[in-house]
Design an enzyme around this catalytic site. Structure first.
Site, PDB file in Angstrom:
ATOM      1  N   LYS A 129      35.927 -71.405  28.204  1.00  0.00           N
ATOM      2  CA  LYS A 129      35.234 -71.888  29.403  1.00  0.00           C
ATOM      3  C   LYS A 129      33.733 -71.924  29.136  1.00  0.00           C
ATOM      4  CE  LYS A 129      33.301 -70.046  32.925  1.00  0.00           C
ATOM      5  NZ  LYS A 129      32.203 -71.019  33.236  1.00  0.00           N
ATOM      6  N   THR A 176      24.838 -58.770  31.659  1.00  0.00           N
ATOM      7  CA  THR A 176      25.413 -57.424  31.632  1.00  0.00           C
ATOM      8  C   THR A 176      26.267 -57.165  32.874  1.00  0.00           C
ATOM      9  OG1 THR A 176      23.613 -56.568  30.271  1.00  0.00           O
ATOM     10  CG2 THR A 176      24.851 -54.967  31.571  1.00  0.00           C
ATOM     11  N   GLU A 215      29.047 -59.586  24.360  1.00  0.00           N
ATOM     12  CA  GLU A 215      27.669 -59.722  23.876  1.00  0.00           C
ATOM     13  C   GLU A 215      26.827 -60.025  25.103  1.00  0.00           C
ATOM     14  OE1 GLU A 215      24.340 -61.091  23.244  1.00  0.00           O
ATOM     15  OE2 GLU A 215      25.218 -62.859  22.288  1.00  0.00           O
ATOM     16  N   CYS A 266      19.137 -63.978  24.539  1.00  0.00           N
ATOM     17  CA  CYS A 266      19.485 -62.591  24.870  1.00  0.00           C
ATOM     18  C   CYS A 266      18.732 -61.600  23.992  1.00  0.00           C
ATOM     19  CB  CYS A 266      20.990 -62.378  24.748  1.00  0.00           C
ATOM     20  SG  CYS A 266      21.690 -62.960  23.190  1.00  0.00           S
ATOM     21  N   GLU A 297      15.703 -57.861  32.192  1.00  0.00           N
ATOM     22  CA  GLU A 297      15.752 -59.093  31.411  1.00  0.00           C
ATOM     23  C   GLU A 297      15.342 -60.268  32.303  1.00  0.00           C
ATOM     24  OE1 GLU A 297      18.742 -61.068  28.159  1.00  0.00           O
ATOM     25  OE2 GLU A 297      19.631 -60.427  30.053  1.00  0.00           O
TER      26      GLU A 297
END
Length: 478
Positions: free
Chosen positions: A184, A238, A258, A292, A389
Site C-alpha cells: 500500500k 512513530t 522503520e 526520517c 520530528e
C-alpha cells in the site's frame, strides 16, 4: 557568495502519460475497487489534480491477499531462486529503461526536485533490484541457516517521502526471498507505485506475486491486520508504528518498523569546513527535509559556532526554492497541505518558546505548498523543535564544548535512527560512533545510501533493518 541567475530549465512532462483514473493492481490486473471511494492525487507544486485513484476497502485487501497467497503456494514459493532472480533482473532493467519517466512522475506527485529523483531516487531503485536479484539463488548464505524459508505473504505499507525508493526497499528483498507482496503506497503519492505495477506486467511477473492497493490509513490497517498476512513491513510515523505493533502483538506475524528520527549532525572544531557546510545542507534540506534520518539537530562545537553559522547562512542564501521539474531547483514543494500546516505550527512554537528564526530571502510560488529553508538558533534541549520530528526544511542549532557533552546531547532523544560526525580525527569518529545510540552513523558525509548497507534504528525509530544482507533476513523465517 552570490546566487547565479539561471534561465529556467524545466524537464518535459511529455514523457509521462498520466491516466485520468487508476484502479487497484490485483492478481496481475488493474481492477475497480468494490467497497472504497475514489480519491484525487494532486501535484504539491501547483495543487493541480493529477489523477483519480481507487481506494481499497477490506474486501479489496482480502482479494489482494488471497491472490498473493495463491501465487506463493503455486508459483513463486516453489520457484527456484535462479528463476526468481531472472524476474528481478528484468524489473531492474525496465526501471533503468523508464528512469526518466519515473523521475518526472515522482517529482510531479511528490514535489521533490527533479535532480534528486533523477540522480538519487530512481538509480537507487534499480540498484536495489539488481542487488537482491543477485541474492535470490544464494539464500543459504544469508546467515539464517542452511535451509532458509520465506514467510509467505508480506503486507507492506510505505510513506510519501521516497515513494519509489521505499517500494524498492520493501519489494526487492521480499521477492528475492520467495515471498509474495501486497503493498500500500501513501495516499498522496500513489502514481509511481502504479507505474511499477505496469513494469511488473512488462516483466511478465506471474499474477499475484505483486499486488498494489491504494488508499489511506484504513486501507493500511486492513492490510496489516489481515489474518493471512505472514510478514508486516512499515515505514512511516512513530505513532502509526506503535499502533501496528499493538495490532500484531500476540500473532504469528513477523514485523519490521522503520519510523521517525531526530538525527544529530555533530560538527567538531577541526572539521573540514566547506565539506561540512555542504553536508549540513544536504542533511536537512535534501528532499525538503522530508527524510526520517534528516540531520535536523545541528550540534556545533562552541569554538567554531560563529564561523559555521555564518557560512551556513551564506550557503542557504544560494538555495533555489521553486518548480520541482526545473533542473536548477534545490528545494521543491512540501508534499501536502497537512504536512505544511505541521511545519508551520512547530516553527511558530519554536519562536514562541524563545528560539531565533532565520530564513534567506526567497520568493515562494503563489500556488502549491511551500516553506523556505529555515534555521533556528538559541535552541535548548527543552524546546519542542529540538525534540519533535518536524519533517520539513527546518534546522535547530545547539552547541557543545566536549565530545562527552556532544554524545549526551545527541542521545537525548526518544529516537535513534541516524547521526553524523564531522572531524578530521579518525579515532574521534570511532569513539563517537561507538557512543551514539543511532542505527546509522555517517562520518564526514550525510544521507549516503547503498543497497548493500543495512539501514534502521533503535528506540522509537523502530526495529529491524532494510538493505544489505540484514534486509534480506527480515523476509526469511528463522
Amino acid at each position: 557568495m552570490s546566487r547565479f541567475e539561471y534561465a529556467p530549465a524545466p524537464e518535459s512532462r511529455a514523457i509521462v502519460d498520466i491516466k485520468s483514473s487508476y484502479g487497484l493492481f490485483i492478481n496481475g490486473q488493474f481492477v475497480d475497487a468494490t467497497d472504497g471511494k475514489p480519491f484525487k492525487t494532486v501535484s504539491p507544486a501547483s495543487e493541480e489534480v493529477l489523477a483519480e485513484v481507487s481506494e481499497a476497502g477490506p474486501a479489496d485487501v482480502d482479494k489482494a491477499v488471497r491472490a498473493a497467497r495463491k501465487a506463493f503456494d503455486k508459483v513463486w514459493g516453489p520457484m527456484s531462486g535462479k528463476d526468481r532472480a531472472k524476474y528481478l533482473f528484468r524489473i531492474a532493467r525496465l526501471i533503468q529503461e523508464r528512469a526518466r519517466e519515473l523521475a518526472v512522475l515522482e517529482s510531479l506527485d511528490n514535489g521533490k526536485p527533479i535532480r534528486e529523483s533523477r540522480d538519487v531516487d530512481i538509480p537507487l531503485v534499480a540498484a536495489h533490484f539488481f542487488y537482491y536479484a543477485g541474492w535470490a539463488d544464494k539464500l543459504e548464505y544469508a546467515g539464517v541457516g542452511d535451509d532458509p524459508r520465506p514467510w509467505g505473504v508480506a503486507g507492506q505499507v510505505i510513506p510519501w517521502n521516497f515513494p519509489m525508493l521505499m517500494l524498492a526497499w520493501k519489494i526487492a528483498p521480499a521477492l528475492a526471498a520467495g515471498n509474495t507482496v501486497v503493498l500500500k503506497p501513501a495516499e498522496t503519492t500513489p502514481l509511481t507505485a502504479l507505474a511499477f505495477a505496469e513494469i511488473c506486467r512488462q516483466a511478465d511477473l506471474p499474477p499475484g506475486v505483486v499486488n498494489i492497493v491504494t488508499g489511506a490509513g484504513h486501507t493500511g490497517q486492513a492490510l496489516v491486520e489481515h489474518p493471512d498476512v505472514d510478514k508486516v513491513a512499515f515505514t512511516g510515523s512513530t505513532d502509526v508504528g506503535r499502533a501496528i505493533a499493538r495490532s500484531v502483538a500476540g500473532t504469528r506475524k513477523a514485523v519490521t518498523l522503520e519510523l521517525g528520527g531526530k538525527a544529530a549532525n555533530i560538527v567538531f572544531e577541526d572539521a573540514p569546513i566547506d565539506q561540512t557546510i555542504e553536508g549540513i545542507v544536504n542533511g536537512i534540506f535534501f528532499n525538503q527535509g522530508h527524510v526520517c534520518c534528516a540531520g535536523s539537530r545541528l550540534l556545533v562545537q562552541e569554538s567554531v559556532y560563529d564561523e559555521v553559522l555564518g557560512r551556513l547562512k551564506r550557503r542557504m542564501e544560494t538555495l533555489r526554492v521553486g518548480d520541482p521539474l526545473d533542473k536548477n531547483t534545490d528545494i521543491g514543494a512540501i508534499n501536502s497541505a497537512a504536512q505544511l500546516a505541521k511545519i508551520r505550527e512547530l516553527s511558530q512554537i519554536g519562536e514562541d518558546e524563545g528560539a531565533e528564526r532565520w530564513s534567506p530571502e526567497c520568493e515562494l510560488p503563489a500556488n502549491g505548498f511551500w516553506f523556505p529553508p529555515t534555521v533556528f538558533t538559541g535552541v535548548s534541549q527543552a524546546h519542542r523543535i529540538a525534540r519533535e520530528e518536524i519533517f520539513g526544511p527546518v534546522l535547530s542549532v545547539l552547541t557543545f564544548r566536549t565530545p562527552a557533552e556532544a554524545v549526551e546531547k545527541a542521545n537525548n532523544t526518544p529516537f535513534g535512527l541516524s547521526a553524523g560526525i564531522w572531524t578530521e580525527k579518525g579515532s574521534r569518529i570511532l569513539w563517537m560512533a561507538n557512543q551514539l545510540r543511532a542505527g546509522v552513523v555517517w562520518a564526514n558525509t550525510f544521507n549516503r545510501f547503498d543497497p548493500t548497507s543495512p539501514f534502521g534504528g533503535y528506540k522509537e525509530s523502530g526495529y529491524g533493518r532494510e538493505g544489505g544482507r540484514h534486509g534480506l533476513e527480515a523476509y526469511l523465517a528463522h
